[in-house]
Design a protein around this motif. Structure first.
Motif, PDB file in Angstrom:
ATOM      1  N   PHE A 167       0.835  -1.202   0.000  1.00 12.89           N
ATOM      2  CA  PHE A 167       0.000   0.000   0.000  1.00 12.89           C
ATOM      3  C   PHE A 167       0.871   1.253   0.000  1.00 12.89           C
ATOM      4  CE2 PHE A 167      -2.360   3.368   2.133  1.00 12.89           C
ATOM      5  CZ  PHE A 167      -3.536   3.378   1.404  1.00 12.89           C
ATOM      6  N   ARG A 168       1.888   1.270   0.848  1.00 11.11           N
ATOM      7  CA  ARG A 168       2.782   2.432   0.892  1.00 11.11           C
ATOM      8  C   ARG A 168       3.493   2.621  -0.449  1.00 11.11           C
ATOM      9  NH1 ARG A 168       0.279   4.448   5.070  1.00 11.11           N
ATOM     10  NH2 ARG A 168       1.067   3.840   7.132  1.00 11.11           N
ATOM     11  N   LEU A 169       3.928   1.523  -1.048  1.00 14.46           N
ATOM     12  CA  LEU A 169       4.573   1.615  -2.347  1.00 14.46           C
ATOM     13  C   LEU A 169       3.622   2.209  -3.383  1.00 14.46           C
ATOM     14  CD1 LEU A 169       6.709  -1.570  -3.085  1.00 14.46           C
ATOM     15  CD2 LEU A 169       7.438   0.811  -3.103  1.00 14.46           C
ATOM     16  N   GLY A 170       2.383   1.748  -3.353  1.00 13.63           N
ATOM     17  CA  GLY A 170       1.394   2.289  -4.278  1.00 13.63           C
ATOM     18  C   GLY A 170       1.227   3.781  -4.108  1.00 13.63           C
ATOM     19  N   ASP A 171       1.154   4.224  -2.865  1.00 11.86           N
ATOM     20  CA  ASP A 171       1.010   5.662  -2.582  1.00 11.86           C
ATOM     21  C   ASP A 171       2.186   6.466  -3.125  1.00 11.86           C
ATOM     22  OD1 ASP A 171      -1.324   6.570  -1.531  1.00 11.86           O
ATOM     23  OD2 ASP A 171      -0.752   6.340   0.563  1.00 11.86           O
ATOM     24  N   LEU A 172       3.394   5.974  -2.866  1.00  8.12           N
ATOM     25  CA  LEU A 172       4.586   6.700  -3.302  1.00  8.12           C
ATOM     26  C   LEU A 172       4.684   6.737  -4.830  1.00  8.12           C
ATOM     27  CD1 LEU A 172       7.062   5.333  -0.628  1.00  8.12           C
ATOM     28  CD2 LEU A 172       6.297   7.707  -0.841  1.00  8.12           C
ATOM     29  N   ARG A 173       4.322   5.635  -5.463  1.00 10.45           N
ATOM     30  CA  ARG A 173       4.366   5.598  -6.920  1.00 10.45           C
ATOM     31  C   ARG A 173       3.257   6.451  -7.531  1.00 10.45           C
ATOM     32  NH1 ARG A 173       5.466  -0.952  -7.168  1.00 10.45           N
ATOM     33  NH2 ARG A 173       7.720  -0.847  -6.812  1.00 10.45           N
ATOM     34  N   LEU A 174       2.131   6.512  -6.849  1.00 12.28           N
ATOM     35  CA  LEU A 174       1.045   7.360  -7.323  1.00 12.28           C
ATOM     36  C   LEU A 174       1.443   8.827  -7.247  1.00 12.28           C
ATOM     37  CD1 LEU A 174      -1.865   7.556  -8.327  1.00 12.28           C
ATOM     38  CD2 LEU A 174      -2.626   7.463  -5.944  1.00 12.28           C
ATOM     39  N   GLU A 175       2.121   9.184  -6.179  1.00 15.99           N
ATOM     40  CA  GLU A 175       2.577  10.566  -6.029  1.00 15.99           C
ATOM     41  C   GLU A 175       3.518  10.982  -7.160  1.00 15.99           C
ATOM     42  OE1 GLU A 175       4.298  11.124  -2.207  1.00 15.99           O
ATOM     43  OE2 GLU A 175       2.428  10.767  -1.119  1.00 15.99           O
ATOM     44  N   SER A 176       4.309  10.020  -7.643  1.00 15.18           N
ATOM     45  CA  SER A 176       5.220  10.332  -8.743  1.00 15.18           C
ATOM     46  C   SER A 176       4.584  10.058 -10.098  1.00 15.18           C
ATOM     47  CB  SER A 176       6.514   9.527  -8.599  1.00 15.18           C
ATOM     48  OG  SER A 176       6.241   8.138  -8.611  1.00 15.18           O
ATOM     49  N   ARG A 177       3.288   9.795 -10.115  1.00 10.52           N
ATOM     50  CA  ARG A 177       2.487   9.576 -11.320  1.00 10.52           C
ATOM     51  C   ARG A 177       2.965   8.370 -12.135  1.00 10.52           C
ATOM     52  NH1 ARG A 177      -1.011  11.965  -9.280  1.00 10.52           N
ATOM     53  NH2 ARG A 177      -2.354  13.573 -10.171  1.00 10.52           N
ATOM     54  N   ASP A 178       3.511   7.390 -11.453  1.00 16.39           N
ATOM     55  CA  ASP A 178       3.869   6.126 -12.100  1.00 16.39           C
ATOM     56  C   ASP A 178       2.662   5.197 -11.948  1.00 16.39           C
ATOM     57  OD1 ASP A 178       4.932   3.821 -13.094  1.00 16.39           O
ATOM     58  OD2 ASP A 178       6.736   3.837 -11.856  1.00 16.39           O
ATOM     59  N   LEU A 179       1.678   5.386 -12.827  1.00 13.45           N
ATOM     60  CA  LEU A 179       0.390   4.724 -12.645  1.00 13.45           C
ATOM     61  C   LEU A 179       0.473   3.209 -12.778  1.00 13.45           C
ATOM     62  CD1 LEU A 179      -2.075   7.151 -14.481  1.00 13.45           C
ATOM     63  CD2 LEU A 179      -1.404   7.084 -12.069  1.00 13.45           C
ATOM     64  N   ALA A 180       1.296   2.725 -13.691  1.00 15.74           N
ATOM     65  CA  ALA A 180       1.353   1.276 -13.919  1.00 15.74           C
ATOM     66  C   ALA A 180       1.849   0.536 -12.682  1.00 15.74           C
ATOM     67  CB  ALA A 180       2.255   0.971 -15.110  1.00 15.74           C
ATOM     68  N   THR A 181       2.949   1.017 -12.093  1.00 18.02           N
ATOM     69  CA  THR A 181       3.474   0.328 -10.911  1.00 18.02           C
ATOM     70  C   THR A 181       2.626   0.614  -9.674  1.00 18.02           C
ATOM     71  OG1 THR A 181       5.009   2.143 -10.482  1.00 18.02           O
ATOM     72  CG2 THR A 181       5.830   0.297 -11.788  1.00 18.02           C
ATOM     73  N   ALA A 182       1.992   1.787  -9.631  1.00 20.95           N
ATOM     74  CA  ALA A 182       1.079   2.076  -8.518  1.00 20.95           C
ATOM     75  C   ALA A 182      -0.107   1.126  -8.555  1.00 20.95           C
ATOM     76  CB  ALA A 182       0.605   3.522  -8.588  1.00 20.95           C
ATOM     77  N   LYS A 183      -0.624   0.903  -9.753  1.00 23.84           N
ATOM     78  CA  LYS A 183      -1.771  -0.008  -9.886  1.00 23.84           C
ATOM     79  C   LYS A 183      -1.403  -1.412  -9.445  1.00 23.84           C
ATOM     80  CE  LYS A 183      -3.225  -1.086 -14.049  1.00 23.84           C
ATOM     81  NZ  LYS A 183      -3.946  -0.968 -15.350  1.00 23.84           N
ATOM     82  N   GLU A 184      -0.230  -1.884  -9.859  1.00 24.43           N
ATOM     83  CA  GLU A 184       0.190  -3.228  -9.443  1.00 24.43           C
ATOM     84  C   GLU A 184       0.276  -3.328  -7.923  1.00 24.43           C
ATOM     85  OE1 GLU A 184       3.691  -6.063 -10.939  1.00 24.43           O
ATOM     86  OE2 GLU A 184       4.413  -4.518  -9.555  1.00 24.43           O
ATOM     87  N   LEU A 213      -8.792   5.191  -7.677  1.00 26.48           N
ATOM     88  CA  LEU A 213      -8.239   6.456  -8.161  1.00 26.48           C
ATOM     89  C   LEU A 213      -7.289   6.235  -9.334  1.00 26.48           C
ATOM     90  CD1 LEU A 213      -7.810   9.488  -7.973  1.00 26.48           C
ATOM     91  CD2 LEU A 213      -6.133   9.080  -6.148  1.00 26.48           C
ATOM     92  N   VAL A 214      -6.468   5.185  -9.250  1.00 30.02           N
ATOM     93  CA  VAL A 214      -5.553   4.888 -10.351  1.00 30.02           C
ATOM     94  C   VAL A 214      -6.342   4.570 -11.618  1.00 30.02           C
ATOM     95  CG1 VAL A 214      -3.779   3.314 -11.205  1.00 30.02           C
ATOM     96  CG2 VAL A 214      -3.701   4.101  -8.843  1.00 30.02           C
ATOM     97  N   TYR A 215      -7.369   3.727 -11.477  1.00 31.00           N
ATOM     98  CA  TYR A 215      -8.208   3.406 -12.638  1.00 31.00           C
ATOM     99  C   TYR A 215      -8.839   4.675 -13.217  1.00 31.00           C
ATOM    100  CZ  TYR A 215      -8.029  -1.674 -11.803  1.00 31.00           C
ATOM    101  OH  TYR A 215      -7.629  -2.977 -11.664  1.00 31.00           O
ATOM    102  N   GLN A 216      -9.298   5.558 -12.345  1.00 33.39           N
ATOM    103  CA  GLN A 216      -9.915   6.799 -12.794  1.00 33.39           C
ATOM    104  C   GLN A 216      -8.912   7.648 -13.582  1.00 33.39           C
ATOM    105  OE1 GLN A 216     -11.590   9.101  -9.625  1.00 33.39           O
ATOM    106  NE2 GLN A 216     -12.260  10.775 -10.949  1.00 33.39           N
ATOM    107  N   LEU A 217      -7.690   7.736 -13.073  1.00 34.55           N
ATOM    108  CA  LEU A 217      -6.666   8.513 -13.770  1.00 34.55           C
ATOM    109  C   LEU A 217      -6.311   7.896 -15.122  1.00 34.55           C
ATOM    110  CD1 LEU A 217      -4.335   9.323 -10.745  1.00 34.55           C
ATOM    111  CD2 LEU A 217      -5.826  10.925 -11.968  1.00 34.55           C
TER     112      LEU A 217
END
Length: 460
Positions: A339-356, A377-381
């Motif tokens: 979950f934390r990894l997803g948050d950090l990757r989302l913040e950097s707009r790395d949607l593919a790795t955030a989604k995973e 949110l990732v799906y929405q983006l």
């Protein structure tokens, strides 16, 4: 983030076939799905079997097997029906007679499954049947998988590795098959290989039972209390009680330091000491202790998770990301690290790795509203409104009082309505938006966000 005590930790026990998801005839079909009004014969047979009506299933499956004699899924279901109907002995004899007349790989496979259902034959006779099936059809992944499972359940761990590796090589999409491979690797001393296999499992859309099995194995592989000195257990219990129950980290420090005086290399105690210092807002000492724990137990992903959490609380995002990445590599069952990894990757707009990362977090904790909310949110983006709505609806349906998710659904449908190109799609999305926004305003009449979204809809 409490740790299990030695008295409660998971022991290295032999797992029953059911726990492994390796029961006689697991269909491998994955998650349950809503049935269509008109079922195919095979789906109807499956429904009969699930409803404990093997005789009804047999009528359909015998005919299906006659029409498609090499269909492994049908053959497996047919054998399951025979066993559930109490006809294992008769079915085994029927298969032997068929093999004597005209040997076929599928018949040997079904014989192996039948023998595996009987304790007295679950060893050598079962293995022999599966081996013969492989000789006759060496490229059928299922045959290799069942041979590996049979050897695994007979505690022939080294012998199970070959066929299990071959099975996943032939069918790499069957992520769940990595579970028995992980167990065989763990039992033959390849802990790193087992962890890698478990990482594949959690990324492969596993079923809840597969997640439970993976978690059980990971707990065995990453037991921080293995070989913990019995003389120190009472002091450990005392320290953990101060830390987690009484919220007295200063007293916990004293208990943990007393243990380390006598046993300075206990990684788990260094980790606990770090948590106590963190509770006291002494970040420097906490980091030192977490690093000491990592040095003494470099394969324990939880220590990296603790370090990452501390870095994150100090706004050191890059260091936190590195720690979380190490945590999930060492222990892929750590949902918080994902979950934390997803948050950090989302913040950097790395949607593919955030989604995973969020997908794994949701897989490990299906009822986690935060994880599903972030995945939505990732799906929405990405513009995938259907997937985004699915994640929000899951939470909204389970928790009808969750106004936050009802509002998010309303806003998501509003956005979809605004971007829809076809009038019918726009109207459908607008209707759903009004419904969810209306639910919000029923409980929160002064909700300005919901009111404004409704105004936007009406002004279209």
């Amino acid at each position: 983030m409490p740790l299990l005590t030695p008295s409660n930790r998971l022991r290295m026990l032999r797992w029953p076939a059911a726990l492994l998801g390796l029961g006689l005839l697991a269909t491998g079909c994955g998650h349950g799905q809503a049935q269509a009004p008109a079922l195919s014969p095979q789906a109807q047979a499956r429904a009969y079997l699930d409803g404990n009506q093997p005789e009804e299933a047999l009528k359909l499956l015998r005919e299906l097997h006659a029409r498609t004699p090499d269909d492994v899924d049908v053959a497996r279901a047919l054998t399951e029906a025979q066993v559930k109907a109490g006809r294992a002995d008769a079915w085994a004899e029927e298969l032997r007679q068929s093999i004597a007349k005209n040997e076929r790989a599928v018949d040997q496979y079904m014989l192996g499954l039948t023998l595996f259902s009987r304790a007295r034959d679950a060893g050598a006779p079962t293995v022999a049947a599966f081996e013969r099936a492989i000789t006759l059809s060496p490229s059928t992944a299922e045959f290799h998988y069942r041979l590996g499972v049979a050897r695994l359940e007979s505690e022939q761990y080294a012998a199970a590795l070959g066929p299990l590796r071959k099975a996943v090589e032939l069918a790499p999409e069957r992520a769940g098959w990595k579970l028995p491979l992980a167990k065989a690797l763990a039992r033959t001393g390849d802990a790193a290989g087992a962890v890698e296999a478990l990482g594949t499992v959690v990324k492969g859309n596993p079923t809840p039972s597969e997640v439970a099995t993976a978690r059980a194995l990971m707990n065995q592989l990453a037991d921080p209390f293995q070989n913990f000195p019995k003389a120190a257990e009472a002091k450990l219990e005392e320290g953990m009680r101060y830390l987690h129950e009484l919220d007295a980290p200063q007293h916990a420090l004293i208990a943990f330091e007393e243990i380390l005086h006598d046993y300075p290399d206990l990684a788990v105690v260094h980790a606990l000491l770090g948590l106590a210092y963190q509770r006291l807002d002494d970040a420097g000492r906490a980091v030192d202790e977490f690093k000491q724990a990592i040095e003494r137990a470099p394969q324990d992903g939880k220590n990296q998770l603790y370090l990452g959490e501390l870095y994150l609380s100090r706004q050191r995002a890059d260091a936190a990301r590195t720690a979380f990445e190490k945590a999930v590599a060492l222990n892929p069952l750590l949902e918080l690290a994902w979950f934390r990894l997803g948050d950090l990757r989302l913040e950097s707009r790395d949607l593919a790795t955030a989604k995973e990362a969020f997908q794994v977090a949701v897989t490990l904790t299906p009822d986690s509203a935060p994880a599903r909310g972030k995945l939505s949110l990732v799906y929405q983006l990405e513009g995938d409104y259907t997937a985004a709505q699915r994640e929000l609806r899951y939470v909204a349906d389970k928790d009808p009082e969750n106004t936050e998710f009802a509002l998010r659904l309303g806003l998501l449908y509003t956005e979809e309505a605004q971007k829809a190109r076809r009038p019918e799609e726009r109207q459908k999305a607008a209707s759903e938006a009004e419904r969810w926004l209306g639910k919000v305003l029923e409980t929160q009449p002064d909700n300005a966000v919901a009111s404004k979204a409704l105004q936007v809809l009406k002004g279209q």
